[in-house]
Scaffold this motif. Structure first.
Motif, mmCIF file in Angstrom:
data_model
loop_
_atom_site.group_PDB
_atom_site.id
_atom_site.type_symbol
_atom_site.label_atom_id
_atom_site.label_comp_id
_atom_site.label_asym_id
_atom_site.label_seq_id
_atom_site.Cartn_x
_atom_site.Cartn_y
_atom_site.Cartn_z
ATOM 1 N N TYR A 115 0.825 -1.206 0.000
ATOM 2 C CA TYR A 115 0.000 0.000 0.000
ATOM 3 C C TYR A 115 0.863 1.261 0.000
ATOM 4 N N GLY A 116 1.954 1.220 0.752
ATOM 5 C CA GLY A 116 2.864 2.364 0.746
ATOM 6 C C GLY A 116 3.429 2.621 -0.642
ATOM 7 N N ARG A 117 3.696 1.560 -1.380
ATOM 8 C CA ARG A 117 4.191 1.716 -2.757
ATOM 9 C C ARG A 117 3.107 2.251 -3.674
ATOM 10 N N TYR A 118 1.864 1.792 -3.498
ATOM 11 C CA TYR A 118 0.760 2.325 -4.297
ATOM 12 C C TYR A 118 0.634 3.837 -4.084
ATOM 13 N N VAL A 119 0.710 4.240 -2.826
ATOM 14 C CA VAL A 119 0.562 5.656 -2.497
ATOM 15 C C VAL A 119 1.683 6.477 -3.128
ATOM 16 N N GLN A 120 2.899 5.960 -3.080
ATOM 17 C CA GLN A 120 4.024 6.703 -3.646
ATOM 18 C C GLN A 120 3.894 6.849 -5.158
ATOM 19 N N LEU A 121 3.508 5.788 -5.843
ATOM 20 C CA LEU A 121 3.330 5.860 -7.294
ATOM 21 C C LEU A 121 2.262 6.887 -7.669
ATOM 22 N N ALA A 122 1.155 6.871 -6.942
ATOM 23 C CA ALA A 122 0.077 7.814 -7.228
ATOM 24 C C ALA A 122 0.513 9.245 -6.945
ATOM 25 N N ALA A 123 1.260 9.438 -5.869
ATOM 26 C CA ALA A 123 1.722 10.784 -5.517
ATOM 27 C C ALA A 123 2.684 11.337 -6.570
ATOM 28 N N THR A 124 3.552 10.470 -7.088
ATOM 29 C CA THR A 124 4.494 10.913 -8.122
ATOM 30 C C THR A 124 3.756 11.348 -9.388
#
Length: 424
Positions: free
Chosen positions: A210-219
């Motif tokens: 989930y942390g990786r999903y959030v980072q990808l979306a934020a980028t």
């Protein structure tokens, strides 16, 4: 044809769809997913057409009302009636809205929409013509497909790329593991998950994922959702996404003909995509291609079987053999597992890492019917209907014992059961 042993299944499915209707669209789940989701609405419309063709039209029109100027259909259209923090990532995270002020996410989901529109039209052609349904949505669907085939051909090979696992609709599939491992996750204390308020943590993606999903979306967000300048760490050509685009191009050809327009452009696009899709086929299955990695991904997932819905698929015979074999056990386990039963990452309860889903089973059923595999299709249909009724329309099920997982009274499960009940 085999019928469901549930005598009141139709009425129960209708109650779910009526209960999840919010006036202009249908939420997937009142608790877990309280907004409008893109490919959910397409599947929901396919079922709604049997309950109310006009409501199915409104479902799709509502979704297309959140379309961006560049043609993309965002994966979530946020309801202003729902608390802003009821779902994460919510509108405050995405910071995206249409010119008309509709708040949305910035990523997309698989293009089932033209197929849903065509089937909805066919449910009541007179009402569709009276309302000008096809004439109004056809340009929007063309713009959607144009966005995909131009802005998202990141590999330059004629296939569409996804830039976030959520875009596949199959969030935590093992097919994404290697690509996700390159992503530095957002700190866990920087966001608050809401999905685990309504579902078991053993069923949902891990905090690390989930942390990786959030980072990808934020980028993506921080680069203005610009496909030309975002430094995508995650970019893959997904076979299911492209197979659904091919199927929807065929549907657009049918829509164009119904409107008295030339369907040739859509048929040519479908032919080109079908040819390009062949590059993803290896050892009896279609595989995702990692555009930032080393070619085809090893993991065998349900995404690799979805191309069974593609007309005139050269690899259909081999693909059917794989579906029937030990890796997916079609006809011997419940529905169709989301991941190779013999694979090292198989988890029978965790989201897209093993459980069987009703929407992908519906797609496989459609592919089997189109290929003349009626006996196997009938068996899959009967299993889907039995499980839909016995699990109170669960989001997905354990492939071995059929026990319900995720949310219940789930809209696309009810909608697709209603559709298969209406098959003759």
């Amino acid at each position: 044809m085999t019928t469901s042993p549930q005598p009141n299944l139709r009425q129960a499915a209708e109650r779910v769809l009526l209960g999840n209707w919010i006036g202009h669209s249908t939420v997937p789940s009142r608790s877990l997913y309280p907004h409008q989701w893109s490919w959910d609405s397409a599947f929901i419309a396919i079922g709604l057409r049997h309950l109310s063709p006009r409501r199915a039209q409104v479902e799709l029109e509502s979704l297309l009302g959140s379309q961006w100027a560049d043609g993309r259909i965002p994966h979530i259209s946020f309801s202003p009636a729902v608390a802003r923090d009821a779902y994460f990532p919510g509108p405050d995270f995405w910071q995206a809205s249409t010119a008309g002020g509709v708040e949305t996410s910035g990523i997309i989901q698989p293009p089932v929409h033209a197929l849903a529109a065509w089937l909805t039209h066919r449910a009541d052609e007179a009402e569709s013509v009276r309302r000008g349904f096809l004439a109004r949505i056809y340009p929007k669907l063309v713009a959607w497909h144009t966005y995909l085939r131009t802005r998202r051909d990141l590999g330059g090979r004629g296939l569409v790329a996804i830039v976030h696992p959520w875009e596949s609709g199959m969030d935590n599939s093992p097919a994404w593991d290697a690509a996700l491992a390159r992503v530095t996750p957002a700190p866990l204390d920087s966001f608050t998950r809401r999905d685990t308020d309504h579902a078991s943590t053993t069923d949902r993606p891990t905090d690390l994922d989930y942390g990786r999903y959030v980072q990808l979306a934020a980028t993506y967000r921080d680069h203005g959702y610009d496909d030309s300048r975002t430094p995508f760490e995650f970019a893959l050509e997904d076979p299911a996404f492209n197979a659904l685009l091919i199927t929807s191009e065929h549907a657009l050809a049918d829509i164009a003909e119904a409107l008295g327009l030339d369907p040739a452009h859509h048929l040519k696009a479908a032919e080109e995509l079908t040819g390009a899709l062949g590059a993803l086929f290896s050892e009896g299955l279609f595989h995702a291609r990692d555009l930032r990695g080393e070619g085809l991904v090893d993991a065998g997932t349900i995404s690799g079987l979805i191309p069974l819905i593609v007309p005139e698929l050269p690899q259909a015979t081999e693909l059917l053999a794989t579906a029937r074999g030990e890796r997916f056990g079609l006809g011997r386990v419940h529905l169709v597992p989301s991941y190779d039963l013999t694979g090292p990452e198989f988890e029978r309860k965790r989201y897209w890492r093993g459980p069987s889903w009703f929407n992908t089973a519906w797609l496989i059923h459609r592919g089997l019917v189109c290929r003349g595999e009626q006996e196997l299709a009938d068996k899959l249909r009967a299993d889907l209907l039995e499980l839909a009724g016995s699990t109170d329309f669960a989001e997905y099920v354990d492939p071995y014992d059929g026990s319900p997982r995720g949310a219940q009274t789930f809209s696309w499960t009810a909608a697709l059961a209603l559709d298969l009940l209406s098959c003759s």
